[in-house]
Design an enzyme around this catalytic site. Structure first.
Site, short mmCIF file in Angstrom:
data_model
loop_
_atom_site.label_atom_id
_atom_site.label_comp_id
_atom_site.label_asym_id
_atom_site.label_seq_id
_atom_site.Cartn_x
_atom_site.Cartn_y
_atom_site.Cartn_z
N HIS A 1 3.42 9.64 -4.23
CA HIS A 1 2.71 8.27 -3.61
C HIS A 1 2.79 8.26 -2.23
CE1 HIS A 1 1.82 4.14 -2.71
NE2 HIS A 1 1.35 3.98 -4.04
N GLU B 1 -5.68 7.59 -2.62
CA GLU B 1 -5.70 6.39 -1.86
C GLU B 1 -5.45 6.42 -0.58
OE1 GLU B 1 -3.07 3.50 -4.61
OE2 GLU B 1 -1.55 4.75 -3.81
O1 LIG Z 1 -0.59 2.01 -3.23
C1 LIG Z 1 -1.23 1.37 -4.06
C2 LIG Z 1 -0.90 1.59 -5.47
O2 LIG Z 1 0.06 2.44 -5.82
C3 LIG Z 1 -2.16 0.44 -3.66
O3 LIG Z 1 -1.37 -0.77 -3.39
P1 LIG Z 1 -2.65 -2.11 -2.99
O4 LIG Z 1 -3.21 -2.44 -4.52
O5 LIG Z 1 -1.37 -2.91 -2.87
O6 LIG Z 1 -3.22 -1.84 -1.89
#
Ligand SMILES: O=C(CO)COP(=O)(O)O
Length: 224
Positions: A95, A143
Site C-alpha cells: 500500500h 491508487e
Molecule cells: O488508500 C486508499 C485505500 O487503500 C484510498 O483511500 P481514500 O479512499 O481515503 O482516498
C-alpha cells in the site's frame, strides 16, 4: 471470489473511526449491503481486528500488510501464517502508506500464494502496475498517491491512469484482476472504474469516516 460480482474493499487503515466498536459497525454495514446488492464487500481492518471481524461477519477480511517471513525468530513482524489463521481471505501488499521493495513484494505475493491468501498488490502508476502484474498476484490495485484521502476521486480526476493500468496489466497477465482507488466516494465513481475494466474499488475515508457507513456503501454499489 466470484468475478462476476463487483468487489468493494474498504481499508480501515489506522483511522480512529475504524477501530473497535466502529470496525464492527462498518463490518455489519458491509455484510448487510453485500447481501442485498450481490456485491462482494470486504474490509481490511487493523491486525488486532482480523480475528473478531472474520469470526463475526460473513464478509471477506483482508490484512493491510504482511511481512515475507517464515515462523521463527522475528520480532514485531506480521507473519503471513498468523494472518491466515486469524481468518483473513487475503492481504494488501505495498500500500502507498506501507511501501515495499520490488523483491519484498515478490516474496509477499509468493507467501500469500503458498498460504492460499489472495494478494492485492497496490501500485502508484501504470508502469508499476505492469511490474506488479508480472508477479502474478490475484489483484493489482492502482491508487494515485496524490489523490488518496483527498476527497477527489481517481475515477473523475484521472480516469486515464485506470485505463492505462488495466491495459498494462492485461498485456502482462490477463489473469490478474485490477482494482482502483483514491478518493472513491459514490456509485458514480465505482461505475466509471468498472466501465474502464476494473473489477471494483479499494477505498477508505468515504466509508470509514462516514456517520452512516451503510448509506455510503449502498450508494457505492447503486449503479452496478
Ligand atoms: O488508500 C486508499 C485505500 O487503500 C484510498 O483511500 P481514500 O479512499 O481515503 O482516498
Amino acid at each position: 471470489m466470484n468475478m462476476d460480482s463487483p468487489f468493494i474493499l474498504v481499508n480501515l487503515k489506522t483511522y480512529q473511526e475504524g477501530m473497535g466498536h466502529n470496525a464492527h459497525r462498518i463490518a455489519a454495514a458491509a455484510e448487510i449491503v453485500a447481501k442485498e446488492s450481490g456485491a462482494v464487500i470486504g474490509i481490511a481492518p487493523a491486525f488486532t481486528e482480523l480475528h473478531p471481524m472474520s469470526h463475526h461477519y460473513a464478509i471477506p477480511v483482508y490484512a493491510q500488510h504482511i511481512d515475507a517471513i517464515t515462523p521463527g525468530a522475528h520480532t514485531g513482524h506480521i507473519l503471513p501464517e498468523a494472518v491466515r489463521s486469524a481468518g483473513a481471505r487475503g492481504t494488501l501488499i505495498n500500500h502507498s502508506e506501507r511501501r515495499l521493495t520490488l523483491a519484498d513484494i515478490d516474496a509477499c505475493v509468493q507467501a500469500a500464494r503458498r498460504l492460499h491468501l489472495e494478494s492485492v498488490v497496490c501500485t502508484n502508476n501504470d508502469a508499476t502496475s505492469a511490474a506488479a502484474a508480472a508477479l502474478r498476484p490475484d489483484y493489482v490495485a492502482i491508487e494515485p498517491p496524490e489523490l488518496i484521502g483527498s476527497g477527489v476521486s481517481v475515477s473523475k480526476a484521472d480516469p486515464g491512469i485506470i485505463e492505462r493500468s488495466v491495459n498494462a496489466v492485461r498485456a502482462v497477465n490477463p489473469d490478474v484482476n485490477v482494482l482502483t482507488g483514491a478518493g472513491i466516494q459514490s456509485g458514480e465513481c465505482v461505475k466509471i472504474a468498472v466501465d474502464l475494466g476494473t473489477c471494483g474499488v479499494l477505498l477508505a475515508s468515504s466509508v470509514v469516516k462516514a456517520d452512516d457507513p451503510e448509506a455510503v456503501l449502498r450508494d457505492l454499489v447503486s449503479l452496478l
